[in-house]
Design a protein around this motif. Sequence first.
Motif, short mmCIF file in Angstrom:
data_model
loop_
_atom_site.label_atom_id
_atom_site.label_comp_id
_atom_site.label_asym_id
_atom_site.label_seq_id
_atom_site.Cartn_x
_atom_site.Cartn_y
_atom_site.Cartn_z
N ILE A 90 0.84 -1.20 0.00
CA ILE A 90 0.00 0.00 0.00
C ILE A 90 0.87 1.25 0.00
O ILE A 90 0.62 2.19 -0.75
N LYS A 91 1.91 1.25 0.82
CA LYS A 91 2.82 2.41 0.86
C LYS A 91 3.47 2.63 -0.50
O LYS A 91 3.58 3.76 -0.97
N ARG A 92 3.87 1.55 -1.14
CA ARG A 92 4.47 1.66 -2.48
C ARG A 92 3.47 2.26 -3.47
O ARG A 92 3.81 3.11 -4.28
N ARG A 93 2.21 1.83 -3.36
CA ARG A 93 1.17 2.34 -4.27
C ARG A 93 0.85 3.81 -4.01
O ARG A 93 0.52 4.53 -4.94
N ILE A 99 -2.58 5.04 -5.39
CA ILE A 99 -3.50 5.40 -4.31
C ILE A 99 -3.20 6.86 -4.01
O ILE A 99 -2.08 7.22 -3.68
N ALA A 100 -4.20 7.71 -4.16
CA ALA A 100 -4.00 9.16 -4.01
C ALA A 100 -5.02 9.74 -3.03
O ALA A 100 -6.05 9.12 -2.74
N LEU A 104 1.40 9.23 3.45
CA LEU A 104 1.88 8.11 4.26
C LEU A 104 1.69 8.40 5.75
O LEU A 104 1.34 7.51 6.52
N LYS A 105 1.88 9.65 6.14
CA LYS A 105 1.68 10.03 7.53
C LYS A 105 0.23 9.85 7.95
O LYS A 105 -0.06 9.34 9.04
#
Length: 132
Positions: A90-93, A99-100, A104-105
């Motif tokens: 998910i973080k990579r996406r 994913i917009a 990340l925070k």
Amino acid sequence: MPVSRINPVLYRRIMANDEATLEYFSHDDQILKRNNAVLSGSPAFHVHEQWSAGHLCNKRLKVCIRLRCAFQVSLLSVIKKQLFLSASEIKRRVITGEIAGVTLKELKSTKRQTASVVIWVSAGVFYSGRKI
């Protein structure tokens, strides 16, 4: 607070462990602050999905996450559960823009939230872990 100062109907509900009453008080910010209470643990949650097959052609899907009541769980946990992806995936996406609408925070934050969150997910990511 002395029991005599509590509304008798409310007191009976609390003593009977009425689920709705206890849920209300366990999520009331003012009561929690006044009692220096801190939520801990990870609550169980249920996600209700509502989508139509007509979205299969779209390149990006709008995903609205609405919380019924404030609770302490990360958005990452909710998204992991629904997209069937690992946290690192998910973080990579998010980094690649698939994913917009969320940082990340914000994904990692367990701050109690009551607002709706809108994110945009590429159709490929949304349907990748699903059996359609």
